[in-house]
Motif scaffolding. Structure first.
Motif, PDB file in Angstrom:
ATOM      1  N   ASP A  21       0.747  -1.070   0.152  1.00  0.00           N
ATOM      2  CA  ASP A  21      -0.181  -0.092  -0.052  1.00  0.00           C
ATOM      3  C   ASP A  21       1.026   1.412  -0.287  1.00  0.00           C
ATOM      4  O   ASP A  21       1.802   1.454   0.406  1.00  0.00           O
ATOM      5  CB  ASP A  21      -1.354  -0.266   1.066  1.00  0.00           C
ATOM      6  CG  ASP A  21      -1.917   1.152   0.822  1.00  0.00           C
ATOM      7  OD1 ASP A  21      -3.042   0.551   0.809  1.00  0.00           O
ATOM      8  OD2 ASP A  21      -1.438   2.549   1.618  1.00  0.00           O
ATOM      9  N   SER A  23       0.111   4.916   0.053  1.00  0.00           N
ATOM     10  CA  SER A  23      -0.213   5.656   2.141  1.00  0.00           C
ATOM     11  C   SER A  23       0.254   4.775   2.886  1.00  0.00           C
ATOM     12  O   SER A  23       0.765   5.740   4.232  1.00  0.00           O
ATOM     13  CB  SER A  23      -1.206   5.532   2.175  1.00  0.00           C
ATOM     14  OG  SER A  23      -2.154   6.834   0.429  1.00  0.00           O
ATOM     15  N   THR A 194     -11.372  10.842   6.353  1.00  0.00           N
ATOM     16  CA  THR A 194     -10.952   9.947   5.165  1.00  0.00           C
ATOM     17  C   THR A 194     -10.079   8.933   5.781  1.00  0.00           C
ATOM     18  O   THR A 194     -10.047   8.467   7.035  1.00  0.00           O
ATOM     19  CB  THR A 194     -10.019  10.829   5.019  1.00  0.00           C
ATOM     20  OG1 THR A 194      -8.845  11.783   6.196  1.00  0.00           O
ATOM     21  CG2 THR A 194     -11.336  12.496   4.276  1.00  0.00           C
ATOM     22  N   ARG A 195      -9.280   8.282   4.257  1.00  0.00           N
ATOM     23  CA  ARG A 195      -8.538   7.021   5.568  1.00  0.00           C
ATOM     24  C   ARG A 195      -7.994   7.465   6.811  1.00  0.00           C
ATOM     25  O   ARG A 195      -7.172   8.193   6.455  1.00  0.00           O
ATOM     26  CB  ARG A 195      -7.469   6.834   4.412  1.00  0.00           C
ATOM     27  CG  ARG A 195      -6.286   7.309   3.819  1.00  0.00           C
ATOM     28  CD  ARG A 195      -5.235   7.639   2.359  1.00  0.00           C
ATOM     29  NE  ARG A 195      -6.434   7.475   1.697  1.00  0.00           N
ATOM     30  CZ  ARG A 195      -5.758   6.693   0.767  1.00  0.00           C
ATOM     31  NH1 ARG A 195      -4.563   5.987   0.021  1.00  0.00           N
ATOM     32  NH2 ARG A 195      -6.897   6.952  -1.506  1.00  0.00           N
ATOM     33  N   HIS A 197      -4.990   5.719   8.737  1.00  0.00           N
ATOM     34  CA  HIS A 197      -3.166   5.371   8.460  1.00  0.00           C
ATOM     35  C   HIS A 197      -3.146   6.095   9.168  1.00  0.00           C
ATOM     36  O   HIS A 197      -2.037   5.522   9.858  1.00  0.00           O
ATOM     37  CB  HIS A 197      -2.695   4.692   6.995  1.00  0.00           C
ATOM     38  CG  HIS A 197      -4.066   4.215   5.772  1.00  0.00           C
ATOM     39  ND1 HIS A 197      -4.422   2.691   6.171  1.00  0.00           N
ATOM     40  CD2 HIS A 197      -3.716   4.611   4.890  1.00  0.00           C
ATOM     41  CE1 HIS A 197      -5.183   2.185   5.037  1.00  0.00           C
ATOM     42  NE2 HIS A 197      -4.821   3.589   4.232  1.00  0.00           N
ATOM     43  N   ASP A 238      -2.119  -2.721  -1.692  1.00  0.00           N
ATOM     44  CA  ASP A 238      -2.871  -1.866  -1.966  1.00  0.00           C
ATOM     45  C   ASP A 238      -4.096  -1.832  -2.663  1.00  0.00           C
ATOM     46  O   ASP A 238      -3.987  -2.393  -4.198  1.00  0.00           O
ATOM     47  CB  ASP A 238      -1.633  -0.543  -2.952  1.00  0.00           C
ATOM     48  CG  ASP A 238      -1.803   0.665  -2.929  1.00  0.00           C
ATOM     49  OD1 ASP A 238      -3.267   0.888  -2.881  1.00  0.00           O
ATOM     50  OD2 ASP A 238      -1.257   1.898  -3.564  1.00  0.00           O
ATOM     51  N   SER A 240      -5.821   0.424  -4.049  1.00  0.00           N
ATOM     52  CA  SER A 240      -6.112   0.936  -4.869  1.00  0.00           C
ATOM     53  C   SER A 240      -5.113   0.572  -6.335  1.00  0.00           C
ATOM     54  O   SER A 240      -5.748   0.938  -8.021  1.00  0.00           O
ATOM     55  CB  SER A 240      -5.118   2.473  -4.797  1.00  0.00           C
ATOM     56  OG  SER A 240      -6.135   3.020  -3.146  1.00  0.00           O
ATOM     57  N   THR A 267     -11.866   2.292   5.407  1.00  0.00           N
ATOM     58  CA  THR A 267     -11.948   3.756   4.510  1.00  0.00           C
ATOM     59  C   THR A 267     -11.300   3.601   3.329  1.00  0.00           C
ATOM     60  O   THR A 267     -10.643   5.437   2.809  1.00  0.00           O
ATOM     61  CB  THR A 267     -11.239   4.834   5.199  1.00  0.00           C
ATOM     62  OG1 THR A 267      -9.580   4.851   5.970  1.00  0.00           O
ATOM     63  CG2 THR A 267     -11.761   5.086   7.245  1.00  0.00           C
ATOM     64  N   ARG A 268     -10.557   2.853   2.907  1.00  0.00           N
ATOM     65  CA  ARG A 268     -10.410   2.333   1.115  1.00  0.00           C
ATOM     66  C   ARG A 268     -11.581   1.811   0.766  1.00  0.00           C
ATOM     67  O   ARG A 268     -10.837   2.004  -0.483  1.00  0.00           O
ATOM     68  CB  ARG A 268      -8.550   2.059   2.228  1.00  0.00           C
ATOM     69  CG  ARG A 268      -7.710   2.686   2.164  1.00  0.00           C
ATOM     70  CD  ARG A 268      -7.323   4.392   1.989  1.00  0.00           C
ATOM     71  NE  ARG A 268      -6.960   3.305   0.287  1.00  0.00           N
ATOM     72  CZ  ARG A 268      -5.360   2.477   0.583  1.00  0.00           C
ATOM     73  NH1 ARG A 268      -4.901   2.821   1.628  1.00  0.00           N
ATOM     74  NH2 ARG A 268      -4.673   2.694  -0.517  1.00  0.00           N
ATOM     75  N   SER A 317     -13.889   7.072   0.117  1.00  0.00           N
ATOM     76  CA  SER A 317     -12.881   5.753   0.497  1.00  0.00           C
ATOM     77  C   SER A 317     -12.304   5.519  -1.002  1.00  0.00           C
ATOM     78  O   SER A 317     -12.490   4.063  -0.763  1.00  0.00           O
ATOM     79  CB  SER A 317     -14.302   4.462   1.675  1.00  0.00           C
ATOM     80  OG  SER A 317     -15.055   4.595   0.883  1.00  0.00           O
TER      81      SER A 317
END
Ligand SMILES: O=C(O)C1=C[C@@H](OP(=O)(O)O)[C@@H](O)[C@H](O)C1
Ligand SMILES: C=C(OP(=O)(O)O)C(=O)O
Length: 439
Positions: A21, A23, A194-195, A197, A238, A240, A267-268, A317
Motif C-alpha cells: 500500500d 499510503s 478519510t483514510r 492510516h 494496495d 488502489s 476507509t479505503r 473511501s
C-alpha cells in the motif's frame, strides 16, 4: 515518453499479489525515521513516490537501507532531531510525500525547500500552508501556493484545532504530523472521514491519539512531543492497485482470479462496494488482520455489469479508484452517474477531464460535468479503441495510464496511451503482472 498499445486480452486467470500500500509505505518510512532505534518494514511499495519519501528522510538524517525485495531497515534519529536538509527535497510526482513532510517539518525549526515534477508543481498546497501557517510555520511559495516552495518551520510550534475544509487525508495528516513535535494537544476535525492510516500507525508507533466526536464530526487529538518507538511494519497489498485487476477481471470474459493480501480498511474499500453494486462478483476470502490493518484475498470473476448512481458519500473511501471505475462504467449496461468528485480535478491530473477525453477517444460515451461524469455503457460490447495514430494523454498520471490499459483489454482495435512511465510511481510491476495474469 514510451507510448504503448494495450490490446484485447485473454481471460485473466490465477493468483496474483499487488505491491504494498502506497499510503502505508510513505507513513512507515516517515514514522520509522522519527523513532529512536531500528525499525523494519516488510512489503514496502518500491514505487517512485515512496522512494522520494525515502530519499527525503535520508536527507533529514534517517539511516534507511533496503535489505531485500520490499524489505527495509530504518534507524531513526528521534522526533525533533531531524537535520536541516542541505538540498531541496525532490518530491517527484508525489502529493502525499509533499504534504505529509511539510506537516512534519512545520514544527522543526529550520528551512526546507520542496520541489517536484510538472504535475506536482501544479497541485494546490494552500490547503496545508493555511493550517501550518496557523501553527507558526512561514512560507515562500509560487503565487497561487504551488511548488517550488520554501517553508521555515516553527520551534516551538503552536497547537491548533483545525476543521478540514476539504475531505483530505493528506491535509489531516499534515496537521497531525506537525502536532507530533508541538507542545500540547493538536486537534483535527474531520466532517467526512478519510483514510485513517496516520491515526492507526502513529498509535502503533506509541504516540497518544484520541479519536472522538465534535458536533457529530470526527475529532482527532494528538498529544505533542511524543516519543515514537521502533516497530516492525508489515504493509498490506494496495487496494488502489488491486482495483485495476478487479475491473480487468470483471470486464474480460472468462476471467477468474484471486488477488491475495489486499488491504480492506473501511476507509479505503469503497471500490469493492461500488463494483458489487454494479453486479461484480468479488468474494472476500480468508479475511484476517495484517500489521493492524484488515486484509483479505479477493476472488474476482467476470460479471455482466449494470450502470449505477454512485453515492457521493462513498467518494473519500475510493477517491483514487474513480478512473478505473469509469472504465467499468463504460462497459456496463445502462447509465452510470458520478457526482461529488471535485477533488479529482486536483490529483496528478484533472482526472475528470482526463478520463472523459481518454474514454471518448477510445469510443465510449462519456459526458463531463463540473463534479463528475455520466457514462452510457456499451452493455459489455468492446469499445472501439483509439483511432489510428491517436494517443490517450496520460498527463504524468499513473492512474490514467493504468485505467486506460484496462480499457485496452476490452477494445476492438486496442487503446494507445502516450506514456506509460508514470505507472512506476505507484505500481512498478503492473506491466509484468498484467502480462502474467492474461498469459
Ligand atoms: O493520505 C494519503 O496517503 C493519500 C490521500 C489521498 O489524497 P487527498 O488527501 O489529497 O485526498 C489520496 O488521493 C492519495 O493517493 C494518498
Ligand atoms: C493522488 C495520488 O497520489 P498523491 O496525491 O500522493 O500524488 C494517487 O496515487 O492517486
Amino acid at each position: 515518453m514510451p507510448a504503448h498499445t494495450f490490446q484485447t486480452s485473454r481471460p485473466l486467470r490465477g493468483t496474483i499479489r499487488v505491491p504494498g500500500d502506497k499510503s502505508i509505505s510513505h507513513r512507515a518510512l516517515m514514522f520509522s525515521s522519527l523513532a529512536i532505534g531500528e525499525s523494519t518494514i516488510h512489503g514496502l511499495l518500491e514505487g517512485e513516490d515512496v522512494l522520494a519519501t525515502a530519499a527525503a528522510m535520508r536527507q533529514l538524517g534517517a539511516d534507511i537501507e533496503r535489505t531485500g525485495e520490499g524489505d527495509w531497515r530504518v534507524n531513526g534519529a528521534g522526533l525533533g532531531s531531524l537535520l536541516e536538509p542541505k538540498n531541496a527535497l525532490d518530491m517527484g510526482n508525489s502529493g502525499t510525500s509533499t504534504r505529509l513532510l511539510m506537516g512534519l517539518l512545520a514544527s522543526h525549526g529550520f528551512a526546507s525547500t520542496f520541489i517536484g515534477d510538472a504535475s506536482l508543481s501544479g497541485r494546490p498546497m494552500k490547503r496545508v500552508i493555511d493550517p501550518l501557517g496557523q501553527m507558526g510555520a512561514s512560507f515562500e511559495a509560487s503565487t497561487g501556493g504551488t511548488l517550488p516552495l520554501m517553508m521555515r518551520g516553527a520551534s516551538p510550534a503552536v497547537p491548533i484545532t483545525y476543521r478540514l475544509p476539504v475531505a483530505s487525508a493528506q491535509v489531516k495528516s499534515a496537521v497531525l504530523l506537525a502536532g507530533l513535535n508541538t507542545p500540547g494537544i493538536t486537534r483535527v476535525i474531520e466532517p467526512v472521514e478519510t483514510r485513517d492510516h496516520t491515526e492507526r500507525m502513529l498509535t502503533g508507533f506509541g504516540a497518544t491519539l484520541e479519536i472522538g466526536e465534535h458536533n457529530g464530526e470526527r475529532l482527532i487529538a494528538i498529544h505533542g512531543e511524543a516519543e515514537l518507538k521502533p516497530q516492525n511494519v508489515i504493509v498490506p497489498g494496495d487496494p488502489s492497485s488491486a482495483a485495476f485487476f478487479m475491473v480487468a477481471a470483471l470486464l474480460v470474459p472468462g476471467s477468474d482470479i484471486v488477488i491475495e493480501n489486499v488491504g480492506m480498511n473501511r476507509t479505503r474499500a469503497g471500490i469493492v462496494s461500488a463494483l458489487r453494486q454494479m453486479g461484480g462478483s468479488i468474494e472476500e476470502v480468508n479475511a484476517r488482520e495484517v500489521g493492524g490493518e484488515p486484509v483479505a484475498d479477493l476472488h474476482v470473476k467476470h460479471s455482466p455489469l449494470q450502470g449505477v448512481d454512485i453515492d457521493p458519500a462513498i467518494v473519500p473511501s475510493m477517491v483514487d479508484e474513480f478512473p478505473v471505475l469509469f472504465v467499468a462504467a463504460a462497459l456496463a449496461q445502462g447509465t452510470t452517474r458520478t457526482t461529488g468528485l471535485d477533488e479529482l480535478r486536483v490529483k496528478e491530473s484533472d482526472r475528470i477531464a482526463a478520463m472523459a477525453a481518454a474514454l471518448n477517444l477510445a469510443g465510449a460515451d462519456v459526458e463531463e460535468h463540473e463534479d463528475g461524469l455520466t457514462i452510457q455503457g456499451t452493455g459489455g460490447e468492446p469499445l472501439k479503441g483509439t483511432p489510428k495514430n491517436a494517443l490517450v494523454k496520460t498527463s504524468l498520471d499513473h492512474r490514467i495510464a493504468m485505467s486506460m490499459a484496462v480499457a485496452g483489454l476490452v477494445s476492438r482495435d486496442g487503446v494507445s496511451v502516450d506514456d506509460i512511465t508514470p505507472i512506476a510511481t505507484s505500481f512498478p510491476t503492473f506491466m509484468n503482472l498484467l502480462e502474467g495474469a492474461a498469459a
